[in-house]
Design an enzyme around this catalytic site. Structure first.
Site, PDB file in Angstrom:
ATOM      1  N   ASP A   1     -20.923 -39.025 -40.670  1.00 13.66           N
ATOM      2  CA  ASP A   1     -19.702 -38.286 -41.039  1.00 13.66           C
ATOM      3  C   ASP A   1     -18.544 -39.159 -41.533  1.00 13.66           C
ATOM      4  OD1 ASP A   1     -21.320 -36.277 -40.067  1.00 13.66           O
ATOM      5  OD2 ASP A   1     -20.030 -35.742 -38.392  1.00 13.66           O
TER       6      ASP A   1
ATOM      7  N   LYS B   1     -24.896 -31.166 -42.038  1.00 16.58           N
ATOM      8  CA  LYS B   1     -25.074 -30.586 -40.709  1.00 16.58           C
ATOM      9  C   LYS B   1     -23.909 -29.670 -40.382  1.00 16.58           C
ATOM     10  CE  LYS B   1     -23.018 -34.490 -38.207  1.00 16.58           C
ATOM     11  NZ  LYS B   1     -21.911 -33.766 -37.577  1.00 16.58           N
TER      12      LYS B   1
ATOM     13  N   CYS C   1     -19.885 -36.929 -32.727  1.00 18.71           N
ATOM     14  CA  CYS C   1     -21.065 -36.883 -33.592  1.00 18.71           C
ATOM     15  C   CYS C   1     -21.918 -38.138 -33.514  1.00 18.71           C
ATOM     16  CB  CYS C   1     -20.648 -36.569 -35.025  1.00 18.71           C
ATOM     17  SG  CYS C   1     -19.897 -34.910 -35.143  1.00 18.71           S
TER      18      CYS C   1
END
Length: 190
Positions: free
Chosen positions: A14, A96, A135
């Site tokens: 991310d 995702k 994450c």
């Protein structure tokens, strides 16, 4: 750390505008990871990245009763990779958090990441990115659950730290679960 080889993949978690200063869900000093991330990229034959890619009414958003401000909405500037990242080395992007009803923290949750890694012959996943305590943590733990070795590059991650010390707790949890903790210099020396 054992030397990097063809059975290793770098997974950049991310690296997005909304998780960097000025973004909707900014990680303090999140943009400071990119020097080390960019140093790691050319060292690996397999480089993948995850990308939060939420629908506009995702369940994790505060307007829908979730804990987070609206962030990383599909197609938005906030969902794009940060401009300090050198994306030309990234071979595959795993989107995702596309399911409205699940948090999407882990790069493995509801995605084909495990299959893609196995198809490449990957046995060890080296993780960097944002955020350590959400994450990165979830992806590292699920990598281990999927039978991969996991390595977290501690100076190429940054934490939200909703509660002080959350980042350190997440690193300790990952290590206790079997992840190896290293710094960029250790990876580059391997």
């Amino acid at each position: 750390m054992k030397p990097i080889g063809e059975r290793d993949a770098l997974l950049v978690v991310d690296p997005q505008n909304d998780f960097c200063p000025g973004g909707a869900l900014a990680v303090p000093e999140g943009d400071q990871i990119f020097d080390n991330v960019n140093r790691l990229l050319p060292r690996f034959g397999h480089v993948l990245a995850t990308q939060d890619w939420h629908p506009a009414k995702h369940s994790s958003f505060q307007p829908q009763g979730g804990p987070w401000p609206v962030h990383c909405v599909q197609g938005s500037h906030g969902a794009a990779f940060h401009t300090w990242l050198h994306p030309e080395r990234i071979q595959q992007v795993i989107q995702k958090g596309v399911d409205v009803g699940t948090d999407g923290y882990s790069g493995f949750a509801g995605t084909a990441l495990a299959t893609r890694l196995r198809d490449l012959g990957v046995e060890r996943v080296v993780l960097c990115g944002l955020a350590t305590d959400y994450c990165v943590r979830a992806t590292a733990l699920e990598a281990l659950q999927n039978g991969f070795q996991a390595v977290v590059v501690t100076d190429a991650v940054a934490a939200v730290n909703v509660r002080p010390g959350d980042g350190r707790k997440a690193l300790d949890e990952m290590q206790a679960a079997g992840a190896e903790l290293v710094d960029t210099a250790e990876v580059l020396a391997g």
